[in-house]
Write a protein that holds these residues in place. Structure first.
Motif, mmCIF file in Angstrom:
data_model
loop_
_atom_site.group_PDB
_atom_site.id
_atom_site.type_symbol
_atom_site.label_atom_id
_atom_site.label_comp_id
_atom_site.label_asym_id
_atom_site.label_seq_id
_atom_site.Cartn_x
_atom_site.Cartn_y
_atom_site.Cartn_z
ATOM 1 N N GLU A 188 0.860 -1.183 0.000
ATOM 2 C CA GLU A 188 0.000 0.000 0.000
ATOM 3 C C GLU A 188 0.894 1.231 0.000
ATOM 4 N N VAL A 189 0.440 2.293 -0.659
ATOM 5 C CA VAL A 189 1.247 3.505 -0.715
ATOM 6 C C VAL A 189 0.412 4.716 -0.330
ATOM 7 N N GLU A 190 1.112 5.766 0.099
ATOM 8 C CA GLU A 190 0.505 7.035 0.484
ATOM 9 C C GLU A 190 1.053 8.118 -0.448
ATOM 10 N N PRO A 191 0.281 8.577 -1.438
ATOM 11 C CA PRO A 191 0.790 9.590 -2.373
ATOM 12 C C PRO A 191 1.317 10.843 -1.689
ATOM 13 N N GLY A 192 0.735 11.202 -0.551
ATOM 14 C CA GLY A 192 1.204 12.379 0.181
ATOM 15 C C GLY A 192 2.596 12.224 0.750
ATOM 16 N N GLN A 193 3.151 11.012 0.684
ATOM 17 C CA GLN A 193 4.535 10.782 1.087
ATOM 18 C C GLN A 193 5.458 10.540 -0.106
ATOM 19 N N LEU A 194 4.890 10.356 -1.287
ATOM 20 C CA LEU A 194 5.685 9.858 -2.411
ATOM 21 C C LEU A 194 6.210 10.933 -3.344
ATOM 22 N N TRP A 195 5.328 11.856 -3.746
ATOM 23 C CA TRP A 195 5.638 12.725 -4.884
ATOM 24 C C TRP A 195 5.646 14.190 -4.483
ATOM 25 N N ARG A 196 6.665 14.873 -4.935
ATOM 26 C CA ARG A 196 6.776 16.308 -4.682
ATOM 27 C C ARG A 196 5.634 17.078 -5.336
ATOM 28 N N SER A 197 5.056 16.522 -6.391
ATOM 29 C CA SER A 197 3.965 17.190 -7.099
ATOM 30 C C SER A 197 2.589 16.849 -6.532
ATOM 31 N N PHE A 198 2.527 16.106 -5.418
ATOM 32 C CA PHE A 198 1.254 15.824 -4.746
ATOM 33 C C PHE A 198 0.531 17.144 -4.472
ATOM 34 N N PRO A 199 -0.817 17.204 -4.638
ATOM 35 C CA PRO A 199 -1.772 16.114 -4.873
ATOM 36 C C PRO A 199 -2.072 15.831 -6.345
ATOM 37 N N GLU A 200 -1.303 16.401 -7.259
ATOM 38 C CA GLU A 200 -1.520 16.128 -8.682
ATOM 39 C C GLU A 200 -0.201 15.661 -9.290
ATOM 40 N N PRO A 201 0.211 14.417 -8.989
ATOM 41 C CA PRO A 201 1.486 13.936 -9.498
ATOM 42 C C PRO A 201 1.516 13.873 -11.014
ATOM 43 N N LEU A 202 2.680 14.070 -11.559
ATOM 44 C CA LEU A 202 2.848 13.989 -13.000
ATOM 45 C C LEU A 202 2.707 12.544 -13.465
ATOM 46 N N GLU A 203 2.167 12.362 -14.658
ATOM 47 C CA GLU A 203 1.989 11.008 -15.181
ATOM 48 C C GLU A 203 3.316 10.258 -15.244
ATOM 49 N N ALA A 204 4.381 10.971 -15.586
ATOM 50 C CA ALA A 204 5.690 10.318 -15.689
ATOM 51 C C ALA A 204 6.150 9.796 -14.330
ATOM 52 N N GLU A 205 5.846 10.530 -13.259
ATOM 53 C CA GLU A 205 6.220 10.077 -11.924
ATOM 54 C C GLU A 205 5.470 8.790 -11.556
ATOM 55 N N ILE A 206 4.194 8.766 -11.872
ATOM 56 C CA ILE A 206 3.394 7.572 -11.592
ATOM 57 C C ILE A 206 3.925 6.390 -12.393
ATOM 58 N N ASP A 207 4.196 6.624 -13.669
ATOM 59 C CA ASP A 207 4.690 5.548 -14.535
ATOM 60 C C ASP A 207 6.034 5.020 -14.040
ATOM 61 N N ASP A 208 6.912 5.910 -13.588
ATOM 62 C CA ASP A 208 8.232 5.486 -13.119
ATOM 63 C C ASP A 208 8.114 4.567 -11.910
ATOM 64 N N LEU A 209 7.225 4.923 -10.972
ATOM 65 C CA LEU A 209 7.061 4.079 -9.792
ATOM 66 C C LEU A 209 6.432 2.742 -10.165
ATOM 67 N N ARG A 210 5.403 2.780 -10.990
ATOM 68 C CA ARG A 210 4.757 1.522 -11.403
ATOM 69 C C ARG A 210 5.748 0.615 -12.112
ATOM 70 N N ASP A 211 6.548 1.176 -13.013
ATOM 71 C CA ASP A 211 7.498 0.364 -13.769
ATOM 72 C C ASP A 211 8.606 -0.188 -12.874
ATOM 73 N N ALA A 212 9.054 0.613 -11.914
ATOM 74 C CA ALA A 212 10.102 0.139 -10.998
ATOM 75 C C ALA A 212 9.581 -0.997 -10.119
#
Length: 474
Positions: A188-212
């Protein structure tokens, strides 16, 4: 964890005075507008003419309430003051209020928490680094007991909150490390801890985490969504604004490969749930409403919201149950912290021996109302009234058809009298033959008072949980 807001290298000298690097003393990113009434004292003297660096601008703290920028959990704010510093150590005190936009304390305002942080700091000190502990080679283990079909043991990235706050590694690297280190393949993940662009993370950031995660043979189960009802102290978002705040998070969760998002029980409300239903179906996501602590079926805190979800009877709207509501005893490590904080021995003894006695709640409240709870442990003390429950597993029997996930909350690993394993074992017995399919997630809450390694704690807890869920007694 608030001491992390003032780290060893927080104080620096400047040509016109000083700069103080202030960390966010919270568990997720917040709007910069959440910082209110900022004040700094150096050696007991109030620093004049404070300004805060925001997006390349030096701003008066009083105007932050009108700004839209966000304060990322791993970033520190540079606060400047016109007070020259002499060489050597200085006592630095920082006071401010922090508005928590997703928690409501009164009908007309968000929860606002006062903070006063104080440390002795030396200007221009080098940052302290936490040495990575050498991990022993894991001992050869006996085969893990097999869980019933459809049960998935997972780990919450929230367990690594102290490491995220230290900011010695990127938050996304920490999340991927949970899988890469073999702790759990589903998280489980908490976006408010993950991305500097929270609460609207960039698609590339989401893709990078999913792919990793995919490259490490891992995936995300549930995303901890945020519904910030408030902007600043007094502006409450209306229905359209709340919907607009939440809808992008559904699409982000789908892009990340999650199966659902999570909100506190009752926060969305019936109308917002109805508006979200078509999107949940289109995206094939489940919205989980979480109950924990005292929030049992029929309780004043959650009963009506649970009834609403049951009436929906929609597999895309489900309950998530936190086993903190099933605590047979108060964690010993927590009692040690209360004792050190000045809670009277008589109450400690009662908490140790009579946690499930309803009269114990009265004793807890009486001390609080008397003003006998020291200010520095006030928030921690409130866990007994909010986050710690005292029910038995059979309280869940009637709602089980509407439960899609569990948090196996733990505070420490002291399993004396089965205080950690018993709720999980009772839950496993209740779920068996009920057709449950979903996640059972290790979630550690004790990092608020324990300085332990989250990887070791989570790995050991998952092993304990697996044994308890399958009925093993060793």
């Amino acid at each position: 964890m608030t001491l992390k807001a003032l780290r060893d290298d927080a104080l620096a000298s400047t040509p016109t005075g000083f700069a103080l690097r202030l960390g966010l003393p919270w568990i997720r990113s917040l709007p910069i507008a959440s910082l209110v009434d900022l004040s700094i004292e150096i050696d007991g003297e109030r620093a004049p003419s404070l300004t805060v660096d925001v997006d390349g601008q030096r701003l008066d703290p009083a105007v932050l309430a009108d700004r839209d920028e966000w304060w990322f959990l791993q970033d520190r704010l540079d606060v400047h003051g016109e007070r020259m510093l002499s060489p050597g150590p200085h006592t630095v005190s920082v006071s401010f209020d922090l508005v928590i936009p997703y928690l409501q304390i009164r009908p007309d305002s968000a929860l606002t928490l006062p903070f006063r942080l104080e440390r002795i700091l030396t200007p221009d000190a080098a940052p302290a680094r936490t040495a990575a502990a050498a991990r022993p080679e894991p001992e050869a283990a006996s085969p893990a007991p097999e869980l019933p079909h459809g049960w998935v043991l997972t780990a919450s990235a929230f367990n690594w909150t102290p490491e995220v706050i230290r900011a010695e590694r990127e938050a996304t690297d920490i999340a991927v490390g949970i899988v890469a280190d073999g702790v759990a393949s589903v998280i489980e993940v908490e976006p408010g801890q993950l991305w500097r662009s929270f609460p609207e993370p960039l698609e590339a950031e989401i893709d990078d985490l999913r792919d990793a995660l995919t490259a490490a043979d891992g995936r995300v189960s549930i995303v901890g969504a945020s519904l910030d009802d408030w902007r600043g102290r007094s502006h409450r978002r209306d229905h359209a604004e709340r919907l607009a705040f939440l809808v992008p998070q559904l699409h982000d969760a789908k892009r990340l490969g999650a199966t659902g998002i999570r909100l506190p029980i009752g926060q969305a409300g019936e109308q917002l749930l109805r508006d979200l239903q078509p999107m949940l179906h289109d995206l094939d996501l489940v919205l989980f409403e979480e109950i924990q602590g005292r929030q049992t079926p029929g309780s004043d805190e959650a009963g009506a919201a649970i009834d609403t979800l049951v009436r929906f009877d929609d597999p895309h709207l489900r309950l998530l149950v936190d086993v903190s509501m099933l605590m047979p005893a108060v964690p010993e490590s927590y009692l040690e912290r209360l004792t050190a904080g000045g809670v009277p021995d008589a109450l400690i003894a009662r908490l140790r021996s009579d946690w499930r006695d309803p009269a114990t709640v009265g004793a807890i409240v009486d001390l609080l109302r008397s003003g006998g709870v020291p200010a520095e442990i006030h928030t921690l003390y409130m866990d007994m009234l909010v986050r710690f429950g005292r029910s038995k597993a059979d309280v869940l029997a009637e709602i089980l058809p509407f439960v899609g996930a569990f948090h196996l909350k733990f505070w420490d690993l002291d399993d004396a009298d089965g205080r950690v394993s018993r709720p999980i074992r009772d839950l496993g017995a209740l779920l068996r033959d009920r057709g449950f399919a979903g996640t059972l997630t290790s979630e550690w809450g004790g990092h608020e008072w324990l300085d332990e390694d989250p990887t070791d704690m989570t790995r050991d807890h998952l092993a304990l949980a697996r044994r308890a869920l399958t009925g093993e007694t060793r």
